[in-house]
Design a protein around this motif. Sequence first.
Motif, PDB file in Angstrom:
ATOM      1  N   ILE A 277      -0.900 149.625  26.234  1.00 58.22           N
ATOM      2  CA  ILE A 277      -0.445 148.771  25.132  1.00 58.22           C
ATOM      3  C   ILE A 277      -0.204 149.599  23.875  1.00 58.22           C
ATOM      4  CG2 ILE A 277      -1.113 146.867  23.622  1.00 58.22           C
ATOM      5  CD1 ILE A 277      -2.699 145.726  26.020  1.00 58.22           C
ATOM      6  N   ILE A 285       1.178 141.565  16.148  1.00 64.51           N
ATOM      7  CA  ILE A 285       1.224 140.229  16.731  1.00 64.51           C
ATOM      8  C   ILE A 285       0.931 139.190  15.649  1.00 64.51           C
ATOM      9  CG2 ILE A 285       0.184 138.691  18.425  1.00 64.51           C
ATOM     10  CD1 ILE A 285       1.774 140.907  19.681  1.00 64.51           C
ATOM     11  N   LEU A 310      -0.917 140.444  24.681  1.00 63.92           N
ATOM     12  CA  LEU A 310      -0.402 141.790  24.434  1.00 63.92           C
ATOM     13  C   LEU A 310       0.294 142.358  25.663  1.00 63.92           C
ATOM     14  CD1 LEU A 310      -3.404 143.326  22.446  1.00 63.92           C
ATOM     15  CD2 LEU A 310      -1.242 142.480  21.530  1.00 63.92           C
ATOM     16  N   VAL A 382      -1.763 146.940  16.566  1.00 70.52           N
ATOM     17  CA  VAL A 382      -1.214 145.581  16.648  1.00 70.52           C
ATOM     18  C   VAL A 382      -1.668 144.648  15.526  1.00 70.52           C
ATOM     19  CG1 VAL A 382      -1.061 145.784  19.153  1.00 70.52           C
ATOM     20  CG2 VAL A 382      -3.061 144.672  18.138  1.00 70.52           C
TER      21      VAL A 382
END
Length: 384
Positions: A277, A285, A310, A382
């Motif tokens: 990821i 996000i 994710l 993220v």
Amino acid sequence: MKRRKLLEYGVLSSAALIANVGLLNHQSSSIAAPTDNNKRHYDWILLYWMPYDNDLSRFGQPILQMLTQGVQSDNILVVVEFDFLGTSKLSRRVITKDKVDVQQLQKTNSASEDVFGEYLNWAQSQFVADNWAIIFLGHGGRLDQVSPDNHPGLGTKTEWMNIQKLRDVVEQFNQDINNRVELFFFQNCNKGTLEAHYSLQDVAEYTLSSQKLLGAPNSYYQSLLQFLRYHPEVNGGELAEKIIQFEGSDMYNSYTVTNNRTIRELPAKLNPLLEEIIAANIKAIPTNQLKLYSYMGERYVDFVYFLQTLSQQTASAQKHYDQLVKFLRQSMIHKFQQNPNSSESDLYGLGLFLPRSKRELDKYLYLPVFRDLKLVELFDRVLF
């Protein structure tokens, strides 16, 4: 779920205070430390820690009554060390089939890891058992907190026990009794987190907790003790399953049991997915996609749901995600039970702290979960 039973901080009524003070009007007695050969042996010993010097105090007496009524076997021992609002010092009840011994202690701070450690040392000095369970009652607190004392000493403010320090105390006790702690039960709100379970992986064979809110006073006690009377051969995972089975549906949102021997495998199972990821350069996000929930002012998200969201952003992560979910369902999470009356979806049993900023994360970096898992790097990618 009944709102009056799902508690955050509140105010205790004077009637409840009087009831709990009256509970302590017994003659104190002491037990001299026996030699090893003379220690009473039990199939199971359940050690309860009840730091109710706060708005939970009114539930203390009903819990003590249910535990006292439930012990009907010579081979089961229940001990409760407790602190109620309006009493200056802790007390202890030693509950056997035919007797309840009440001891008045000289300790005042039920949020002290040292005081809890003295309780465990005392229990080890008095008794021997094939199996032990440790049950921690009280409020949940922030990520690394549990079970506060509103009046830990003269002129002092509310104190909380630290989970990592608690872990050190219980791990030492477990080693001293030859690893016979079968179950550690967080009977607190919001301790069903990846961080808490990871910290406590070495203190017991199994850990039981609630991912979100948990009721009080709970109702499993008598049925559980009756079950143990006839089935002392069960292990900690089976004991946890019975707690869930005997719990009233108005008392919990969900329960999670982890098999702690498998938690040590988590870095090898999870980090490859996190690396995929991180390498994918996923954009931040939006938090409105994550079904967040909060407790004590902090944000949480379901651990599996977060990783699922994710992983959907990059095709290369799907294989590692599937392998992780298989490991969680077949090995690490022994049982996950949602309330049968709950309509909530996308819960898998463990929450994950979701920091709003690097500064909020920094104060928890000492926890082993952030040392062993690549969560800090993931959050950098993220969230921030």
